[in-house]
Design an enzyme around this catalytic site. Structure first.
Site, PDB file in Angstrom:
ATOM      1  N   HIS A  43       0.860  -1.183   0.000  1.00 18.98           N
ATOM      2  CA  HIS A  43       0.000   0.000   0.000  1.00 18.98           C
ATOM      3  C   HIS A  43       0.898   1.236   0.000  1.00 18.98           C
ATOM      4  CE1 HIS A  43      -3.937   1.850   1.790  1.00 18.98           C
ATOM      5  NE2 HIS A  43      -3.270   2.752   1.099  1.00 18.98           N
ATOM      6  N   GLU A  70      -2.621  -1.657  -3.185  1.00 15.77           N
ATOM      7  CA  GLU A  70      -3.726  -0.838  -2.698  1.00 15.77           C
ATOM      8  C   GLU A  70      -3.326   0.627  -2.745  1.00 15.77           C
ATOM      9  OE1 GLU A  70      -4.725  -3.714   1.129  1.00 15.77           O
ATOM     10  OE2 GLU A  70      -3.884  -1.723   1.407  1.00 15.77           O
ATOM     11  N   HIS A 190      -8.714  -5.596   6.948  1.00 20.41           N
ATOM     12  CA  HIS A 190      -8.501  -4.582   7.984  1.00 20.41           C
ATOM     13  C   HIS A 190      -8.800  -5.146   9.359  1.00 20.41           C
ATOM     14  CE1 HIS A 190      -7.262  -0.600   9.041  1.00 20.41           C
ATOM     15  NE2 HIS A 190      -7.138  -0.327   7.765  1.00 20.41           N
TER      16      HIS A 190
HETATM   17  N1  PXP Z   1      -7.123  -3.651   3.211  1.00 18.37           N
HETATM   18  C1  PXP Z   1      -6.921  -2.326   3.017  1.00 18.37           C
HETATM   19  C2  PXP Z   1      -7.666  -1.650   1.917  1.00 18.37           C
HETATM   20  C3  PXP Z   1      -6.019  -1.615   3.822  1.00 18.37           C
HETATM   21  O1  PXP Z   1      -5.842  -0.305   3.620  1.00 18.37           O
HETATM   22  C4  PXP Z   1      -5.309  -2.298   4.827  1.00 18.37           C
HETATM   23  C5  PXP Z   1      -4.319  -1.555   5.662  1.00 18.37           C
HETATM   24  O2  PXP Z   1      -3.299  -1.088   4.848  1.00 18.37           O
HETATM   25  C6  PXP Z   1      -5.542  -3.681   4.985  1.00 18.37           C
HETATM   26  C7  PXP Z   1      -6.455  -4.324   4.173  1.00 18.37           C
HETATM   27  C8  PXP Z   1      -4.829  -4.486   6.029  1.00 18.37           C
HETATM   28  O3  PXP Z   1      -5.206  -4.089   7.300  1.00 18.37           O
HETATM   29  P1  PXP Z   1      -4.397  -4.613   8.568  1.00 18.37           P
HETATM   30  O4  PXP Z   1      -3.025  -4.032   8.467  1.00 18.37           O
HETATM   31  O5  PXP Z   1      -5.182  -4.103   9.725  1.00 18.37           O
HETATM   32  O6  PXP Z   1      -4.365  -6.115   8.490  1.00 18.37           O
END
Ligand code: PXP
Length: 239
Positions: A43, A70, A190
């Protein structure tokens, strides 16, 4: 089978805390795949405080599983993804200064913008996914953007799960069934972790992929990366 895509941003965050190259992001990308993850997620944010645009270019040739990038589609981000051509791009609505993603797209308000971006991705052979709250209205409008997948934002699930799993999952089951009925494929991510992942995977029909970063990389401090990835994969065995 639900795929596990490991978000390696936290490896870059740790490296950036000191400058230098420890821990090495490329090594992490290679290892998460060697240890069984079916995908790698990054990301890149505009300020490059986690993974850098140059990291993305460097690791690209070593991704033998599914590569998911992402981000918010500023011009620079689009140039990057159209150049490195990951398998999937997950569009998130984050303003540049937020700590982490904290909501899904308003797919009604930003439909025209999303449609243009998604068309560019599809023309380049990249599968688009858009990050949405488990909200039927937003899922309905997501269809009109031309996206192939949606990723459900699971922070609210993770927050309520410890007190009331049934309540936490309810709107996600409804959202998943609705998305499926409209022909959308489904991802989630997330705040998923070793405690809440199996319940989510068992209850949500039609889940293609989860992307997990923060908890998984943190668990790796205690259990080691290889062991941790195996533990997460076991949580996803639901058939
Ligand atoms: N999905 C998206 C769109 C995100 O922005 C993130 C965090 O960068 C995640 C998944 C992963 O979240 P976590 O780090 O809490 O597992």
């Amino acid at each position: 089978m639900i795929h596990l895509s490991v978000n390696i941003n936290k490896i870059a965050t740790l490296r950036n805390a000191r400058g230098g190259d420890i821990p090495n992001v490329l090594e992490a990308a290679i290892n998460v795949q060697k240890f069984g993850a079916q995908g790698v997620t990054v990301h890149p944010r505009p300020d490059e405080r986690h993974i850098r645009y140059s990291d993305v270019r460097e690791i690209r040739p070593y991704i033998t599983t599914e590569f998911n990038i992402e981000g918010y589609p500023i011009d620079r981000f689009m140039d990057l993804v159209l150049e490195v051509k990951p398998h999937q791009v997950t569009l998130v609505p984050d303003p540049p200064d937020v700590l982490t993603s904290n909501t899904g797209w308003d797919t009604k308000k930003h439909k025209k913008f999303l449609r243009e971006i998604i068309e560019a991705l599809r023309n380049a052979g990249i599968r688009p996914s858009i990050f949405v709250n488990p909200d039927k209205e937003m899922i309905k409008h997501a269809v009109d953007t031309g996206t192939v997948r949606v990723e459900l934002y699971t922070e609210p699930y993770a927050r309520v799960y410890p007190q009331n799993p049934q309540e936490a999952i309810k709107i996600y089951v409804e959202a998943a069934q609705y998305a499926r009925s409209l022909g959308l494929e489904l991802n989630a991510g997330h705040d998923l972790n070793l405690h809440n992942l199996n319940y989510f995977a068992r209850k949500i029909p039609y889940l293609s992929e989860v992307s997990i970063g923060h908890a998984l990389i943190s668990d790796a401090l205690y259990y080691g990366l290889e062991n941790t990835i195996q533990m997460y994969l076991r949580q996803l065995e639901v058939d």
